[in-house]
Enzyme design. Structure first.
Site, PDB file in Angstrom:
ATOM      1  N   SER A 172     136.268  54.711   7.856  1.00 19.48           N
ATOM      2  CA  SER A 172     135.014  54.514   7.127  1.00 19.48           C
ATOM      3  C   SER A 172     134.993  53.298   6.215  1.00 19.48           C
ATOM      4  CB  SER A 172     134.673  55.767   6.316  1.00 19.48           C
ATOM      5  OG  SER A 172     134.135  56.755   7.166  1.00 19.48           O
ATOM      6  N   LYS A 228     132.209  50.936   6.799  1.00 18.62           N
ATOM      7  CA  LYS A 228     130.894  51.113   6.184  1.00 18.62           C
ATOM      8  C   LYS A 228     130.577  49.999   5.182  1.00 18.62           C
ATOM      9  CE  LYS A 228     130.302  56.169   6.607  1.00 18.62           C
ATOM     10  NZ  LYS A 228     131.485  56.632   7.337  1.00 18.62           N
ATOM     11  N   SER A 237     130.526  59.526   2.210  1.00 18.06           N
ATOM     12  CA  SER A 237     130.866  58.834   3.458  1.00 18.06           C
ATOM     13  C   SER A 237     130.094  59.446   4.618  1.00 18.06           C
ATOM     14  CB  SER A 237     132.382  58.903   3.716  1.00 18.06           C
ATOM     15  OG  SER A 237     132.782  57.871   4.584  1.00 18.06           O
TER      16      SER A 237
END
Length: 402
Positions: A102, A105, A160
Site C-alpha cells: 500500500s 497509494k 488504507s
C-alpha cells in the site's frame, strides 16, 4: 562511537534495531559494494540519482564525526533522504524492484489528489466498489451513500482502504485510466523502477517499485496540497452509512495504521512524524514510507520488507534510520540525489484536461487528531520547505493490502 554519535544515549529506535541478530554489510560510496542482492536493472543502464545508488548493498559516505549506521537493519531495501535538498544520506539496494504493497497509494495520491475539490460530494455506486481484491483492507465505503472527497481520502490514508481507492479511481475516469496516469506520473518523476498494475498496491503480477521511487513519491506528495494533512492524521470520524437494518448509522472513528504516527502496538509515536504510508501483503512483506521534521530539516525514510522476524520491525528500523539521519545530515557526504524535476509527459501517456489544469482545490474537513490539513511545498529557487494548504510475484487473491 555509539550508533548515534559519541556520548549520546541510544534512543529506543536504535536499541530496537541493535538487538536484532541480522548482520549489516556496508559498502562506502566510491568503493566496491558487497553483493548481498541485486537491483534487477539491465547492465549499463543509467542509474537515476547517481551511480552509487545502482550498486547492491549499503551505500554510505561517512566523514569525520559521522554517526554509525544502526546495526541489525534487516530490510531488503531502504533509503534515507533529505526532503528539501533531495540529498540521499544512505541507502541499501535503492533501485531493487520489490512489491510495494500500500505504499503505492502515495503515487495514487500524487496523481489523483489534485483533481477534485475536497468538499465535493459523491454518491458511491456498486460498480465503483467492484474489483476490490479479496482480503483487501477497507474503510467501509457503502454503495448508495454520499461521501465527500475528503472522507474518501481519509479512508485511503488512515484505513488504507482499497474500497476508497477504487471509488476515487472510478471518479477519475476508470481504474485502467488511473493506472495509466500513475505510470505516466512515475515516469515524469524519474521513478523508473516502478510498474503500476493496481492503483491500491494490491499484489498483482509485475507490480513493483523501489526504495528510491517510493522516496520520490513521498517527496512529490509533500509538495502537493492536502497530502501531508492526510498522512499526519492519526484518527478521524468516517460516515456511518446505514446499519444492517438499513437505518442511518452514526459516524465511527478510524485510526491510521501507521504505528510511527499513532504509537500503537508498543511502537511509540516518533517525534516530529509527518506520516507517510505503511503497507503489507504476503508477497511484499511490510513496507513503509516515513517522513519526520526536526527543526527546519525534514527527512524521508523508505523501508521495504524487513527479514528479522522482530515484531513491528519495519517501524523500528525506520525509526532508527530517521534518528541516524538527523544526526548524519550536514555531516555525512551524499551518495546520490532524489530526482529534482518532472520530465516531459510521454507522448503516449493518456491525458485529460485535469492533467494540465487541475481542478480547484477545496478545503478538507477537519479530522479529530491532525497535525495539519495542509501540505508541504518548496518555494522556488530557495527550496524552502513550508506548510501549504492544503507492491514480479504470483497473484494471490487472498492477500491483504494495508
Amino acid at each position: 562511537m555509539t550508533a548515534f554519535g559519541p556520548g549520546r544515549t541510544p534512543s529506543p529506535w536504535s536499541r530496537a534495531v541493535v538487538l536484532t541478530t541480522v548482520c549489516l554489510s556496508v559498502s562506502y560510496a566510491g568503493a566496491p559494494a558487497f553483493a548481498d542482492g541485486h537491483d534487477g536493472r539491465a547492465p549499463g543502464r543509467t542509474v537515476i540519482g547517481g551511480a552509487a545508488l545502482g550498486r547492491p548493498g549499503v551505500q554510505v559516505l561517512p566523514k569525520s564525526g559521522s554517526p554509525e549506521l544502526p546495526q541489525g537493519l534487516s530490510a531488503l531495501s531502504w533509503l534515507v533522504a533529505d526532503a528539501r535538498t533531495g540529498e540521499v544520506l544512505a541507502s541499501k539496494n535503492a533501485h531493487r524492484p520489490l512489491p510495494p504493497a500500500s505504499t503505492l497509494k502515495t503515487l495514487f495520491a500524487v496523481t489523483v489528489l489534485p483533481r477534485f475539490p475536497q468538499e465535493t460530494l459523491h454518491t458511491v455506486t456498486e460498480e465503483e466498489l467492484a474489483g476490490v481484491g479479496a482480503g483487501s483492507s477497507k474503510v467501509g465505503v457503502q454503495a448508495g451513500e454520499e461521501y465527500t472527497v475528503a472522507d474518501l481520502w481519509r479512508g485511503v490514508f488512515l484505513s488504507s482502504g482499497n474500497d476508497a481507492v477504487h471509488v476515487l479511481a472510478r471518479m477519475n475516469g476508470s481504474v485502467p485510466l488511473t493506472v495509466s496516469q500513475m505510470q505516466a506520473k512515475a515516469q515524469m518523476l524519474g521513478a523508473d523502477d516502478t510498474e503500476v498494475v493496481s492503483p491500491d498496491g494490491y499484489d498483482e503480477p509485475g507490480q513493483v517499485s523501489s526504495a528510491y521511487d517510493l522516496a520520490l513519491f513521498a517527496r512529490a506528495g509533500l509538495a502537493t496540497p492536502y497530502f501531508a494533512g492526510y498522512t499526519s492524521t492519526a484518527t478521524a470520524m468516517f460516515p456511518g452509512g446505514k446499519d444492517a437494518k438499513g437505518k442511518p448509522a452514526p459516524p465511527y472513528q478510524i485510526q491510521n495504521t501507521n504505528r510511527l504516527l499513532t504509537g500503537a502496538d508498543g511502537v511509540g509515536r516518533y517525534p516530529g512524524i509527518i506520516g507517510v504510508k505503511n503497507g503489507y501483503t504476503t508477497n511484499a512483506g511490510n513496507t513503509l514510507i516515513a517522513a519526520a521534521q526536526h527543526g527546519d530539516r525534514t527527512l524521508i525514510v523508505t523501508v521495504m520488507n524487513p527479514r528479522s522476524g522482530v515484531a513491528m520491525a519495519v517501524y523500528k528500523e525506520a525509526g532508527a534510520l530517521l534518528e541516524w539521519g538527523f544526526e548524519a545530515a550536514g555531516v555525512n557526504g551524499s551518495v546520490g540525489t532524489l530526482n529534482t524535476g518532472d520530465r516531459a509527459v510521454p507522448a503516449s501517456a493518456p491525458r485529460r484536461p485535469a492533467d494540465s489544469a487541475p481542478a480547484p482545490l477545496g478545503t478538507a474537513a477537519t479530522a479529530t487528531q491532525s497535525t495539519s490539513e495542509g501540505g508541504w511545498a518548496w518555494s522556488g529557487a530557495a527550496g524552502v520547505l513550508a506548510l501549504a494548504a492544503g507492491t514480479v510475484f504470483a497473484r494471490r487473491r487472498n492477500l491483504r493490502s494495508n
